[in-house]
Design a protein around this motif. Structure first.
Motif, mmCIF file in Angstrom:
data_model
loop_
_atom_site.group_PDB
_atom_site.id
_atom_site.type_symbol
_atom_site.label_atom_id
_atom_site.label_comp_id
_atom_site.label_asym_id
_atom_site.label_seq_id
_atom_site.Cartn_x
_atom_site.Cartn_y
_atom_site.Cartn_z
ATOM 1 N N VAL A 57 38.748 42.265 33.245
ATOM 2 C CA VAL A 57 39.137 43.319 32.400
ATOM 3 C C VAL A 57 37.954 44.083 31.751
ATOM 4 O O VAL A 57 38.641 45.414 31.683
ATOM 5 C CB VAL A 57 39.018 42.496 30.948
ATOM 6 N N ALA A 58 36.510 43.595 31.592
ATOM 7 C CA ALA A 58 35.838 44.544 31.360
ATOM 8 C C ALA A 58 35.550 45.515 32.582
ATOM 9 O O ALA A 58 35.123 46.446 32.338
ATOM 10 C CB ALA A 58 34.569 44.207 31.069
ATOM 11 N N GLY A 59 35.464 45.301 33.844
ATOM 12 C CA GLY A 59 34.870 46.293 35.505
ATOM 13 C C GLY A 59 36.751 46.699 34.990
ATOM 14 O O GLY A 59 36.114 48.266 35.624
ATOM 15 N N ALA A 60 37.609 46.453 35.047
ATOM 16 C CA ALA A 60 38.660 47.248 34.971
ATOM 17 C C ALA A 60 38.657 48.554 33.647
ATOM 18 O O ALA A 60 39.029 49.990 34.522
ATOM 19 C CB ALA A 60 39.910 46.411 34.941
ATOM 20 N N ALA A 61 38.286 47.991 33.048
ATOM 21 C CA ALA A 61 38.305 49.252 32.119
ATOM 22 C C ALA A 61 37.056 50.120 32.695
ATOM 23 O O ALA A 61 37.369 51.546 32.508
ATOM 24 C CB ALA A 61 38.160 48.612 30.769
ATOM 25 N N VAL A 62 35.579 49.680 33.066
ATOM 26 C CA VAL A 62 34.781 50.751 32.626
ATOM 27 C C VAL A 62 35.192 51.324 34.721
ATOM 28 O O VAL A 62 35.145 52.595 34.487
ATOM 29 C CB VAL A 62 33.075 49.669 33.746
ATOM 30 N N GLY A 63 35.962 50.815 35.896
ATOM 31 C CA GLY A 63 36.618 51.647 36.491
ATOM 32 C C GLY A 63 37.643 52.867 35.814
ATOM 33 O O GLY A 63 37.758 53.679 36.737
ATOM 34 N N LEU A 110 30.507 34.447 35.507
ATOM 35 C CA LEU A 110 30.805 33.656 36.684
ATOM 36 C C LEU A 110 32.048 32.261 35.756
ATOM 37 O O LEU A 110 32.647 31.871 36.322
ATOM 38 C CB LEU A 110 29.808 32.800 37.501
ATOM 39 N N ARG A 111 31.241 31.456 34.596
ATOM 40 C CA ARG A 111 32.044 30.157 34.270
ATOM 41 C C ARG A 111 33.782 31.092 33.962
ATOM 42 O O ARG A 111 34.226 30.309 33.505
ATOM 43 C CB ARG A 111 31.118 29.805 33.211
ATOM 44 N N HIS A 112 33.617 32.365 33.212
ATOM 45 C CA HIS A 112 34.853 32.838 32.890
ATOM 46 C C HIS A 112 35.040 34.308 33.037
ATOM 47 O O HIS A 112 35.090 35.600 32.615
ATOM 48 C CB HIS A 112 34.513 33.383 31.013
ATOM 49 N N PRO A 113 35.889 33.719 34.508
ATOM 50 C CA PRO A 113 35.715 35.305 35.230
ATOM 51 C C PRO A 113 36.797 36.700 34.572
ATOM 52 O O PRO A 113 36.506 37.769 34.659
ATOM 53 C CB PRO A 113 36.119 35.191 36.315
ATOM 54 N N ARG A 114 37.855 35.962 33.753
ATOM 55 C CA ARG A 114 38.694 36.925 33.340
ATOM 56 C C ARG A 114 38.223 37.779 32.147
ATOM 57 O O ARG A 114 38.843 38.941 32.774
ATOM 58 C CB ARG A 114 39.592 35.903 31.861
ATOM 59 N N PRO A 115 37.153 37.777 31.391
ATOM 60 C CA PRO A 115 37.089 38.943 30.387
ATOM 61 C C PRO A 115 36.277 39.654 31.144
ATOM 62 O O PRO A 115 36.017 41.085 31.363
ATOM 63 C CB PRO A 115 35.913 38.372 29.768
ATOM 64 N N VAL A 116 35.425 39.523 32.593
ATOM 65 C CA VAL A 116 34.277 40.022 33.584
ATOM 66 C C VAL A 116 35.182 40.930 33.620
ATOM 67 O O VAL A 116 35.212 42.190 34.237
ATOM 68 C CB VAL A 116 33.351 39.236 34.094
#
Length: 171
Positions: free
Chosen positions: A148-154, A140-146
């Motif tokens: 990117v990781a979510g897009a990679a998993v998707g 929640l504090r740093h949403p950009r890496p989350v």
């Protein structure tokens, strides 16, 4: 003159009269035959009349053939229209069935994802995933890496699903 001579003369005159009568009959027959022959020759010589009669016959035949061809063409057109209509219905039925199949599969997949998300949510609520709390707060504090990781998993999940689908078709 003697009786004999007069009788001979009478007999000759009778023969001559019979011969003349026969000659007249023969002339009449010949005239009749000649008249018939002349009529036949005149009929044959009437080229314009014969050509007109032949043209009228051909025109009648052409008219009849035109009617027959139009009728045949109309029947063929109707037959093709019926076949095209039936083929269209078959395609429409198949497309409808395929649409229903895709819709059913998508609905089942949606329910499966929803069920798994619900299970994960319940597990998180009940403390099974407490260590994730710190990760979530950091996300929640740093949403950009989350993201990117979510897009990679998707992308990995999508590739896996596509690979499975393609593999199922080849078998």
């Amino acid at each position: 003159m003697t009786d004999r001579t007069a009788g001979d003369m009478h007999g000759s005159a009778a023969k001559a009269a019979d011969g003349a009568e026969e000659l007249r009959d023969q002339i009449e027959r010949t005239r009749g035959e000649l008249g018939d022959t002349v009529a036949e020759l005149m009929e044959k010589a009437d080229l314009k009349g014969r050509a007109m009669a032949r043209a009228a016959d051909l025109k009648d035949k052409a008219g009849a053939m035109t009617v027959q061809l139009r009728s045949s063409a109309a029947q063929a057109g109707h037959a093709m229209q019926d076949k095209a209509t039936r083929a269209g219905h078959v395609v429409q039925d198949r497309a409808t069935k395929a649409g229903h199949t895709v819709q059913d599969r998508a609905t089942r997949a949606g329910h499966t994802v929803q069920d798994k998300a619900t299970e994960a949510g319940h597990a998180a609520e009940h403390g099974a995933l407490r260590p994730l709390g710190t990760v979530v707060r950091a996300g929640l504090r740093h949403p950009r890496p989350v993201l990117v990781a979510g897009a990679a998993v998707g992308a990995l999940v999508a590739a896996s699903v596509l690979r499975r689908r393609r593999g199922g078709r080849r078998r």
